[in-house]
Design an enzyme around this catalytic site. Sequence first.
Site, PDB file in Angstrom:
ATOM      1  N   LYS A  18      -4.866   6.633  -2.770  1.00 24.49           N
ATOM      2  CA  LYS A  18      -4.511   7.979  -2.296  1.00 24.49           C
ATOM      3  C   LYS A  18      -3.059   8.308  -2.648  1.00 24.49           C
ATOM      4  O   LYS A  18      -2.773   9.382  -3.178  1.00 24.49           O
ATOM      5  CB  LYS A  18      -4.736   8.043  -0.777  1.00 24.49           C
ATOM      6  CG  LYS A  18      -4.468   9.397  -0.164  1.00 24.49           C
ATOM      7  CD  LYS A  18      -5.255   9.572   1.117  1.00 24.49           C
ATOM      8  CE  LYS A  18      -4.590   8.932   2.323  1.00 24.49           C
ATOM      9  NZ  LYS A  18      -3.361   9.620   2.756  1.00 24.49           N
ATOM     10  N   SER A  19      -2.145   7.388  -2.362  1.00 25.43           N
ATOM     11  CA  SER A  19      -0.726   7.652  -2.635  1.00 25.43           C
ATOM     12  C   SER A  19      -0.498   7.941  -4.119  1.00 25.43           C
ATOM     13  O   SER A  19       0.228   8.868  -4.486  1.00 25.43           O
ATOM     14  CB  SER A  19       0.119   6.439  -2.255  1.00 25.43           C
ATOM     15  OG  SER A  19       0.118   6.251  -0.863  1.00 25.43           O
ATOM     16  N   ARG A  25       3.329  16.394  13.476  1.00 23.62           N
ATOM     17  CA  ARG A  25       4.032  15.222  12.908  1.00 23.62           C
ATOM     18  C   ARG A  25       5.474  15.578  12.527  1.00 23.62           C
ATOM     19  O   ARG A  25       5.754  16.709  12.135  1.00 23.62           O
ATOM     20  CB  ARG A  25       3.236  14.683  11.713  1.00 23.62           C
ATOM     21  CG  ARG A  25       1.861  14.196  12.174  1.00 23.62           C
ATOM     22  CD  ARG A  25       1.047  13.636  11.057  1.00 23.62           C
ATOM     23  NE  ARG A  25       1.664  12.447  10.488  1.00 23.62           N
ATOM     24  CZ  ARG A  25       1.224  11.874   9.383  1.00 23.62           C
ATOM     25  NH1 ARG A  25       0.188  12.371   8.732  1.00 23.62           N
ATOM     26  NH2 ARG A  25       1.807  10.788   8.931  1.00 23.62           N
ATOM     27  N   ARG A  75       0.654  11.536  -6.163  1.00 25.18           N
ATOM     28  CA  ARG A  75       1.845  11.542  -7.025  1.00 25.18           C
ATOM     29  C   ARG A  75       1.507  11.915  -8.452  1.00 25.18           C
ATOM     30  O   ARG A  75       2.314  12.553  -9.138  1.00 25.18           O
ATOM     31  CB  ARG A  75       2.513  10.149  -6.965  1.00 25.18           C
ATOM     32  CG  ARG A  75       3.275   9.935  -5.639  1.00 25.18           C
ATOM     33  CD  ARG A  75       3.441   8.470  -5.354  1.00 25.18           C
ATOM     34  NE  ARG A  75       4.290   8.163  -4.214  1.00 25.18           N
ATOM     35  CZ  ARG A  75       3.921   8.202  -2.939  1.00 25.18           C
ATOM     36  NH1 ARG A  75       2.682   8.573  -2.632  1.00 25.18           N
ATOM     37  NH2 ARG A  75       4.761   7.884  -1.979  1.00 25.18           N
ATOM     38  N   ASP A  91      -0.464   1.192   7.084  1.00 20.44           N
ATOM     39  CA  ASP A  91      -1.743   1.913   7.163  1.00 20.44           C
ATOM     40  C   ASP A  91      -2.917   0.989   7.484  1.00 20.44           C
ATOM     41  O   ASP A  91      -4.015   1.454   7.792  1.00 20.44           O
ATOM     42  CB  ASP A  91      -2.021   2.648   5.843  1.00 20.44           C
ATOM     43  CG  ASP A  91      -1.083   3.834   5.658  1.00 20.44           C
ATOM     44  OD1 ASP A  91      -0.451   4.266   6.640  1.00 20.44           O
ATOM     45  OD2 ASP A  91      -0.982   4.329   4.520  1.00 20.44           O
ATOM     46  N   GLN A  98       7.433   8.408   2.242  1.00 15.62           N
ATOM     47  CA  GLN A  98       7.326   9.856   2.024  1.00 15.62           C
ATOM     48  C   GLN A  98       8.695  10.504   2.016  1.00 15.62           C
ATOM     49  O   GLN A  98       8.986  11.360   1.188  1.00 15.62           O
ATOM     50  CB  GLN A  98       6.429  10.477   3.102  1.00 15.62           C
ATOM     51  CG  GLN A  98       4.979  10.022   2.942  1.00 15.62           C
ATOM     52  CD  GLN A  98       4.072  10.517   4.046  1.00 15.62           C
ATOM     53  OE1 GLN A  98       4.519  11.113   5.025  1.00 15.62           O
ATOM     54  NE2 GLN A  98       2.791  10.275   3.895  1.00 15.62           N
TER      55      GLN A  98
HETATM   56  C1  S3P Z   1       2.552   7.233   2.250  1.00 14.69           C
HETATM   57  C2  S3P Z   1       3.546   6.677   3.011  1.00 14.69           C
HETATM   58  C3  S3P Z   1       3.333   6.192   4.378  1.00 14.69           C
HETATM   59  C4  S3P Z   1       1.864   5.973   4.662  1.00 14.69           C
HETATM   60  C5  S3P Z   1       1.035   7.148   4.229  1.00 14.69           C
HETATM   61  C6  S3P Z   1       1.171   7.361   2.728  1.00 14.69           C
HETATM   62  C7  S3P Z   1       2.878   7.707   0.882  1.00 14.69           C
HETATM   63  O1  S3P Z   1       3.815   7.159   5.299  1.00 14.69           O
HETATM   64  O2  S3P Z   1       1.669   5.714   6.039  1.00 14.69           O
HETATM   65  O3  S3P Z   1      -0.323   6.951   4.534  1.00 14.69           O
HETATM   66  O4  S3P Z   1       1.948   8.033   0.110  1.00 14.69           O
HETATM   67  O5  S3P Z   1       4.067   7.760   0.560  1.00 14.69           O
HETATM   68  P1  S3P Z   1       5.352   7.209   5.793  1.00 14.69           P
HETATM   69  O6  S3P Z   1       6.201   7.599   4.660  1.00 14.69           O
HETATM   70  O7  S3P Z   1       5.362   8.216   6.907  1.00 14.69           O
HETATM   71  O8  S3P Z   1       5.653   5.820   6.282  1.00 14.69           O
END
Ligand code: S3P
Length: 430
Positions: A21-22, A122, A26, A315, A169
Site C-alpha cells: 500500500k505504501s 486524526r 508513492r 501496522d 508520513q
Molecule cells: C505509512 C506510515 C505509517 C503507517 C501507515 C502507512 C506510510 O503511518 O502506519 O499505515 O505509508 O508512510 P505514520 O507515518 O503515521 O506512522
Amino acid sequence: MDVVIEGKMRIRGEVTPPPDKSISHRSVMIGAIAEGTTEIMRFLFADDCLRTVDCFRKMGIEIEFMGHDTVIVKGKGLRGLRKPEGELYAGNSGTTMRLLLGILAGQDFEAVLSGDESLSRRPMGRVVEPLRMMGARIEGRDGGKFAPLTIKGGCLKGIYYELPVASAQVKSALLLAGLYAEGETVILERQRTRDHTEIMLKEFGAEISLEDGLLRVTSVDKLYARRIVVPGDISSAAFFMVAAAISENSELLVKDVGLNPTRTGIIDVLREMGCSISVEGEKIKNGEKVGNILVRGGGLRGTVIDGKIVPRLIDEIPAIAVACAFAEGQSIIKDAGELRVKESDRIKSIAWNLKRLGAEVEELEDGLLITGGRQLKPCDLESFGDHRIAMAMAVAALSVPGRSRIRNAECVNISFPGFFDTLKNISEPI
Ligand code: S3P
C-alpha cells in the site's frame, strides 16, 4: 457486512500478498510529478490507493488502468499539477492526505483536502506545523490540527526539522516539499521509519542523502519517470503469518513480499516468540528488498515489544497482539502510543475484541499487556471500521473452536480486497 468465521483451522499452502500500500501510493504521487510515463506493475487496487489516484486525476494527471494490476501515470513534471475543482477527498487514507500536503506545499494554487470521519479525527498538526515553517499557508479545523484543510503553497524554504513523532508520513511530506524548497531541507529522525519515499525519489532522480541520522534533500529541476514493480505488502501478509504461527502443524509460504528492513519487525518478533520462520530468495527490485517467507506454526511464548522496533512493525501490532493471546506467558507491548491515532484507537479496539474472546488483556497508555494461554471462546467481534482490526480478529477467530462473527468487515477493502477468500483458501479444519 458481517463475516462468519468457523474455527478451528490451521494454515497450509502458499500465498502472494496484495501489493504494498505504501509503495503503491508513492508510485502514483511521484509518477505524477515526474517527466514522462510511469508504468506501475502490481499496483494495489484498494480503496486507499484509489483515493490517491482520484486526487491526482482532479489535478489534471492522466492515469489509466491496464489489465487487472497495471497503472499508467502520465507525469507532468514538478510544476505540472493544476488547481483542482472542488475538494481533494482522501477518504480513510492518512498516507494520501499527509503526503499530498507535502506536494501541495510546493504548488502555487489553493486546494482543499478532506477525509472521512476517521481521517478527520486524526492529527494533521504534525505535518501542518513544519510545512508552515517552510512557508506553506495552511488553515483548517482547530487551527489546522484536523481536516478539512486548505493549503496554498509556493515559495518554500528548506528547514532543519527534528521529527517529534516517529512517522514516515510526516517525513515523506517534508521530503516531497523539500523538492520545491530553496536551499536544503534537513530532517532528523531519531527512530527510523519506513524509507520507501527516499528509495523511490532516488530512483526517480532526486538528490537525497542520509548520514548520521540526518536526511537531506534539495530541489531538482526534474524527476524522471520509471517502471515500477510493487512488491507484496508485508503488512497484509502479517495476518496470514500470524494465522500460521498460532496453530500447530501449520505451514505457510508467503511469496514475493517486500522485505525492506524498516518493515520487517514482525519477522524478528515472531522468531523471538519461538516461531520457526525463514526468509528465502532475497533480491532487490526498484531499490526495495523482496523475497519469500516460510512460517511453521506452534509453540509460541510471550515477548516484550518496545523502543526502536515499534516503527518497524507499527501496522502489524493488531496481528501481533493476536499472536500474544495464543502464546504461553505474558507479553508487553509498549512505546506504541501512535496506535491511539490510527484508523481507530487500536489499543482500545484490540483490547475490546481480545477481552470478548476471553483473553487476559490490560490496556496501557502506550500499549497492551497480554497474558496468553487461556482457552478462548467464539463470539461477535467488532472492526471499529478499521481494516487491520477486522483482519486481525478474523485470524484470532480462525483459531478458536466454533463460530465467530466479524461485524462491519467490509473495511478490509481499504487495504486488502479479497482478504476473506484468501484466508479461506489457505485454511483447513484441524
Ligand atoms: C505509512 C506510515 C505509517 C503507517 C501507515 C502507512 C506510510 O503511518 O502506519 O499505515 O505509508 O508512510 P505514520 O507515518 O503515521 O506512522
